[in-house]
Motif scaffolding. Sequence first.
Motif, short mmCIF file in Angstrom:
data_model
loop_
_atom_site.label_atom_id
_atom_site.label_comp_id
_atom_site.label_asym_id
_atom_site.label_seq_id
_atom_site.Cartn_x
_atom_site.Cartn_y
_atom_site.Cartn_z
N ALA A 83 0.86 -1.19 0.00
CA ALA A 83 0.00 0.00 0.00
C ALA A 83 0.90 1.24 0.00
CB ALA A 83 -0.91 -0.01 1.21
N LEU A 84 0.67 2.10 -0.96
CA LEU A 84 1.48 3.31 -1.11
C LEU A 84 0.75 4.49 -0.50
CD1 LEU A 84 2.48 2.87 -4.88
CD2 LEU A 84 3.80 2.20 -2.87
N ASP A 85 1.33 5.07 0.53
CA ASP A 85 0.77 6.28 1.12
C ASP A 85 1.16 7.47 0.24
OD1 ASP A 85 -0.55 5.18 3.36
OD2 ASP A 85 1.36 5.03 4.44
N THR A 86 0.70 8.64 0.61
CA THR A 86 1.01 9.86 -0.15
C THR A 86 2.52 10.01 -0.31
OG1 THR A 86 -0.98 10.88 0.75
CG2 THR A 86 0.66 12.36 -0.24
N ASP A 87 2.92 10.24 -1.55
CA ASP A 87 4.33 10.44 -1.95
C ASP A 87 5.17 9.16 -1.95
OD1 ASP A 87 3.93 13.17 -2.44
OD2 ASP A 87 4.39 13.68 -0.37
N ASP A 88 4.59 8.00 -1.60
CA ASP A 88 5.34 6.75 -1.70
C ASP A 88 5.51 6.36 -3.16
OD1 ASP A 88 5.65 6.45 1.01
OD2 ASP A 88 4.14 4.86 1.22
N LYS A 89 6.56 5.59 -3.42
CA LYS A 89 6.87 5.16 -4.79
C LYS A 89 7.02 3.65 -4.85
CE LYS A 89 9.32 9.41 -5.81
NZ LYS A 89 9.65 10.01 -7.05
N PHE A 90 6.75 3.11 -6.04
CA PHE A 90 6.97 1.70 -6.33
C PHE A 90 7.55 1.62 -7.73
CE2 PHE A 90 5.28 -2.08 -8.55
CZ PHE A 90 5.95 -3.07 -7.83
N SER A 91 8.59 0.80 -7.90
CA SER A 91 9.22 0.66 -9.22
C SER A 91 9.27 -0.80 -9.63
CB SER A 91 10.66 1.20 -9.19
OG SER A 91 10.66 2.57 -8.96
N TYR A 92 9.17 -1.02 -10.95
CA TYR A 92 9.29 -2.35 -11.52
C TYR A 92 9.98 -2.22 -12.86
CZ TYR A 92 8.23 -6.97 -13.30
OH TYR A 92 8.35 -8.24 -13.81
N THR A 93 10.95 -3.12 -13.13
CA THR A 93 11.65 -3.12 -14.41
C THR A 93 11.04 -4.19 -15.30
OG1 THR A 93 13.67 -2.35 -13.36
CG2 THR A 93 13.89 -3.36 -15.54
N PHE A 94 10.56 -3.78 -16.46
CA PHE A 94 9.92 -4.68 -17.42
C PHE A 94 10.99 -5.28 -18.33
CE2 PHE A 94 6.57 -1.95 -15.96
CZ PHE A 94 5.47 -2.80 -15.87
N THR A 95 11.22 -6.57 -18.21
CA THR A 95 12.28 -7.22 -18.98
C THR A 95 11.76 -8.00 -20.17
OG1 THR A 95 12.21 -9.13 -17.50
CG2 THR A 95 13.82 -7.39 -16.98
N LYS A 96 10.48 -8.38 -20.14
CA LYS A 96 9.91 -9.20 -21.21
C LYS A 96 8.82 -8.44 -21.95
CE LYS A 96 10.66 -13.53 -18.78
NZ LYS A 96 10.03 -14.72 -18.21
N PRO A 97 8.82 -8.53 -23.30
CA PRO A 97 7.74 -7.90 -24.07
C PRO A 97 6.38 -8.48 -23.71
CG PRO A 97 9.58 -8.47 -25.49
CD PRO A 97 9.84 -9.13 -24.15
N GLY A 98 5.35 -7.66 -23.84
CA GLY A 98 3.99 -8.11 -23.57
C GLY A 98 3.13 -6.96 -23.10
N THR A 99 1.88 -7.26 -22.82
CA THR A 99 0.94 -6.28 -22.28
C THR A 99 0.70 -6.61 -20.82
OG1 THR A 99 -0.10 -5.99 -24.43
CG2 THR A 99 -1.35 -5.27 -22.51
#
Length: 117
Positions: A83-99
């Motif tokens: 759960a992201l509170d105000t101003d929290d960040k989450f990152s993910y690196t997309f390595t495989k093609p797709g939707t």
Amino acid sequence: MKKARWILGVALTVLAAFASIAVTQPGVAKAGDQSASVEVKIDNFSFGPASLTVAAGTTVTWTNNDDVPHTVVSDDKVFKSKALDTDDKFSYTFTKPGTYNYFCSVHPKMTAKVLVR
């Protein structure tokens, strides 16, 4: 002869200075550097942009700008934030093609997608 050495020394010093500036200049991608980053804002109970196309290897960072918590969860559970509170960040690196369709598990009507090529 001394004058020629002095000129050569000055020329090499200037050349070295220009080379170091070119190497350390911020914001300039190096040859072969495929990494990139993209930001998605969570604001007013929506993801912006709602549809995003990126190259494989791109890191997407979501930032919650709302006053209430949100999550970022892919439909196939490839990625899931806390759960992201105000101003929290989450990152993910997309390595495989797709939707990659995703939503907020706290507010399931909040949906968006990332298309990776």
